[in-house]
Write a protein that holds these residues in place. Structure first.
Motif, PDB file in Angstrom:
ATOM      1  N   PRO A  82      -3.893  12.941  -3.747  1.00 19.99           N
ATOM      2  CA  PRO A  82      -4.448  11.812  -4.482  1.00 19.99           C
ATOM      3  C   PRO A  82      -3.865  11.619  -5.877  1.00 19.99           C
ATOM      4  O   PRO A  82      -4.233  10.688  -6.570  1.00 19.99           O
ATOM      5  N   SER A 128      -2.440  -4.972  -5.869  1.00 16.59           N
ATOM      6  CA  SER A 128      -3.393  -5.997  -6.294  1.00 16.59           C
ATOM      7  C   SER A 128      -3.117  -7.354  -5.645  1.00 16.59           C
ATOM      8  O   SER A 128      -3.967  -8.248  -5.682  1.00 16.59           O
ATOM      9  N   ASP A 162       2.626  -5.383  -5.830  1.00 21.22           N
ATOM     10  CA  ASP A 162       1.800  -4.180  -5.962  1.00 21.22           C
ATOM     11  C   ASP A 162       0.496  -4.357  -5.198  1.00 21.22           C
ATOM     12  O   ASP A 162       0.205  -5.433  -4.669  1.00 21.22           O
ATOM     13  N   HIS A 183       0.831  -1.196   0.000  1.00 21.75           N
ATOM     14  CA  HIS A 183       0.000   0.000   0.000  1.00 21.75           C
ATOM     15  C   HIS A 183       0.866   1.248   0.000  1.00 21.75           C
ATOM     16  O   HIS A 183       2.087   1.186   0.184  1.00 21.75           O
ATOM     17  N   SER A 219      -0.194   8.864   1.188  1.00 22.79           N
ATOM     18  CA  SER A 219       0.291  10.050   0.488  1.00 22.79           C
ATOM     19  C   SER A 219      -0.484  11.276   0.928  1.00 22.79           C
ATOM     20  O   SER A 219      -1.619  11.177   1.405  1.00 22.79           O
ATOM     21  N   ARG A 229      -0.424   7.349  -7.915  1.00 21.70           N
ATOM     22  CA  ARG A 229      -0.963   6.003  -7.758  1.00 21.70           C
ATOM     23  C   ARG A 229       0.034   5.109  -7.031  1.00 21.70           C
ATOM     24  O   ARG A 229       1.239   5.162  -7.285  1.00 21.70           O
ATOM     25  N   ALA A 230      -0.495   4.279  -6.128  1.00 20.60           N
ATOM     26  CA  ALA A 230       0.366   3.388  -5.356  1.00 20.60           C
ATOM     27  C   ALA A 230       1.168   2.465  -6.271  1.00 20.60           C
ATOM     28  O   ALA A 230       2.371   2.257  -6.060  1.00 20.60           O
ATOM     29  N   ALA A 231       0.515   1.907  -7.304  1.00 18.61           N
ATOM     30  CA  ALA A 231       1.212   0.981  -8.199  1.00 18.61           C
ATOM     31  C   ALA A 231       2.372   1.669  -8.910  1.00 18.61           C
ATOM     32  O   ALA A 231       3.450   1.080  -9.083  1.00 18.61           O
ATOM     33  N   ASP A 232       2.187   2.941  -9.311  1.00 14.23           N
ATOM     34  CA  ASP A 232       3.249   3.671  -9.996  1.00 14.23           C
ATOM     35  C   ASP A 232       4.421   3.938  -9.060  1.00 14.23           C
ATOM     36  O   ASP A 232       5.590   3.810  -9.449  1.00 14.23           O
TER      37      ASP A 232
END
Length: 219
Positions: free
Chosen positions: A94, A119, A117, A88, A91, A97-100
């Motif tokens: 908003p 997911s 990631d 996770h 931040s 993105r967490a994945a980025d």
């Protein structure tokens, strides 16, 4: 499953630069020919700090005692109550993105495989795990465990030429592998990867091996 043995905490301060055209990191200017606005890519940077990599214990077997010599052993490994890790990001804005952010951290660390990631499911799962070994002359006290190679880091994300937008600060938690181990309490706990202590194995040895055993004494 990705399996790697990690060492204890390593603290690093570094910067990773990316070229992106995402929302929150684009500039615009008037197109004199058509009167339309066009987006232009700007250079956005992740500045990483307080990077910590540590092997965390996630599950334990019961103490294993083999009174007679055998060539195989199996042991259920129960998840440690209350210990769960889920990739996770936290931040202050908003727009990231967490994945980025996790992918950028993986590129900076040059990990052999992508970091986990958001997911991916939390580890360990509720069902626990098991260990099975086929080898000769097994006798005495043993211990088995599971672990996750946890990676945490703080970041500051900023885009050059992005007007008066303040840099975004955040924190990510992920991992680069999970695995399990099985060792004899009769052997000292050796240092792990890169000559640093194997934190999960040491913790397991302290919990499961007899207090006077070489493993417990060196853990």
């Amino acid at each position: 499953m990705r399996e790697r043995v990690l060492g204890n905490t390593v603290v690093v301060l570094a910067t990773t630069a990316l070229l992106v055209g995402a929302v929150g990191c684009t500039g615009a200017e008037d197109d004199k020919d058509g009167g339309k606005e066009k987006a232009e890519a700007v250079s956005c940077t992740y500045a990483w700090s307080d990077i910590e990599r540590e092997q965390k214990l996630t599950g334990l077997s019961d103490p294993i005692t083999l009174k007679k010599k055998t060539d195989s052993v199996s042991a259920p490994i129960a998840s440690i109550n209350g210990v769960h890790y889920k990739p996770h990001m936290t931040s202050t804005a908003p727009g990231v993105r967490a994945a980025d952010a996790i992918k950028a951290l993986g590129r900076h660390l040059r990990t052999a495989e992508p970091l986990a990631d958001p997911s991916e499911a939390a580890v360990p799962d509720e069902t626990g795990a098991g260990y099975e070994l086929h080898a000769g002359n097994l006798q005495g006290s043993y211990y088995a465990w599971t672990y996750v190679g946890l990676v945490e880091a703080d970041f500051t994300y900023s885009c050059a030429g992005d007007g008066d937008v303040e840099p975004v600060k955040g924190h990510v938690l992920t991992w680069d592998g999970v695995g399990q181990g099985f060792l004899s309490c009769g052997d000292p706990v050796e240092d792990g990867d890169l000559g640093t202590p194997d934190a999960a194995a040491r913790s397991a040895a302290r919990k499961l091996c007899p207090a006077d055993s070489p493993a417990a004494k060196t853990a």
